[in-house]
Design an enzyme around this catalytic site. Structure first.
Site, PDB file in Angstrom:
ATOM      1  N   ASP A  42      -0.135 -14.953  -4.970  1.00 43.84           N
ATOM      2  CA  ASP A  42      -1.162 -14.795  -3.935  1.00 43.84           C
ATOM      3  C   ASP A  42      -1.179 -15.985  -2.976  1.00 43.84           C
ATOM      4  OD1 ASP A  42      -3.028 -12.577  -5.572  1.00 43.84           O
ATOM      5  OD2 ASP A  42      -2.012 -14.068  -6.802  1.00 43.84           O
ATOM      6  N   ASP A  82      -4.765 -13.759   1.655  1.00 40.74           N
ATOM      7  CA  ASP A  82      -4.312 -12.592   0.883  1.00 40.74           C
ATOM      8  C   ASP A  82      -5.527 -12.158   0.070  1.00 40.74           C
ATOM      9  OD1 ASP A  82      -2.766 -10.671  -0.370  1.00 40.74           O
ATOM     10  OD2 ASP A  82      -2.036 -12.039  -1.905  1.00 40.74           O
ATOM     11  N   GLU A 118      -4.190  -9.971   5.252  1.00 42.02           N
ATOM     12  CA  GLU A 118      -3.317  -8.844   4.913  1.00 42.02           C
ATOM     13  C   GLU A 118      -4.092  -7.543   5.072  1.00 42.02           C
ATOM     14  OE1 GLU A 118      -0.346  -9.200   1.725  1.00 42.02           O
ATOM     15  OE2 GLU A 118      -1.194  -7.334   0.970  1.00 42.02           O
TER      16      GLU A 118
END
Lengths: 175, 175
Positions: free
Chosen positions: A141, A7, A68
């Site tokens: 996260d 992430d 992501e």
């Protein structure tokens, strides 16, 4: 299949390694967050992030790195840091010869919770349950990085099965 | 001072090396464009760009890497590639222990042409004249990279002189 979920972020970059395949239990290998101080020069922060990502890949030897996908409609200053961190993750993966897969936030949420509009708490809750963790991964996260890895295992697996089915059907037709 | 100017981009990344200091003639050392094919995976393109930037730094040993500062108000898909290419440039510079300086497009235009709203043709024309080139550098990305390097030599020089003046004034006051 072992997946490193990333992430991306400069201040906090979520990292999560998950082992698994479609229809089988998932196993959390490691989860954490790479942090770099906001008062450092950006190039130094990128260098620190690079060495952290490199260490994770060396340590866990994932088959794929799932990152992501960044969108520009977010906050302007945040999106730059995210795009830069994401570039470093792609670069390190490519240097190790690993395939990179990108998943959007809604693909990840939909995979893990069944709804593309789930909130962070729901994602964390499902990740905790799916990986049979005794406590919820923190911060968000870190949970997101695990969710990305799970999303890739399931979507990647579905993709592979679909391709195999198509291949079988096609070869059956020509036989 | 030797400056490597980088006009970041995935499809075309302008690169220009200039030697010079404030009030002295400028010298073009090398100018070019690193290109990566749009049909390659982004991570492969970033890896190619990294090795190209690394080769330029090894070949010319600049004192500073000057990179165009990316803004989000541009086209959404372009800005992502630009941010990613810019991250790779910063990373490679940091790995070589080189300082990174960012200049906005209008700072570069103002430095080189005297107007922050100059168009590409004016920038190219001034770069050609300032470096006493026999022909205009092409494409625009290459000219922009040289303009960035010139901007840094002049602004960096001005900055250094200003700091020296402030230091002198301060030390004079305390003496």
């Amino acid at each position: 299949m072992r997946v490193l979920g990333v992430d991306p972020g400069l201040t906090r970059c979520g990292l999560g390694v998950v082992d698994g395949s479609v229809g089988r239990p998932l196993t959390k290998i490691e989860v954490g967050v790479a942090r770099t101080a906001a008062d450092l020069a950006i190039e130094k922060r990128l260098l620190m992030l690079e060495s952290e990502l490199d260490a994770w890949i060396q340590r866990h030897r994932p088959d794929v790195v799932a990152i992501e996908r960044v969108f520009s409609q977010h906050n302007v200053s945040t999106v730059m840091g995210t795009a830069q961190a994401s570039a470093v993750a792609m670069l390190v993966a490519a240097r190790h010869g690993l395939p990179v897969a990108m998943h959007t936030p809604s693909e990840v949420k939909a995979s893990v919770t069944g709804s593309g509009r789930a909130d962070k708490a729901q994602v964390t809750q499902m990740v905790t349950r799916l990986l049979r963790l005794t406590e919820a991964p923190k911060p968000a996260d870190a949970a997101d990085a695990l969710a990305l890895a799970i999303c890739h295992i399931w979507r990647g697996g579905a993709q592979t099965r679909l391709e195999a089915a198509v291949l079988k059907a096609t070869s059956g037709a020509t036989r």
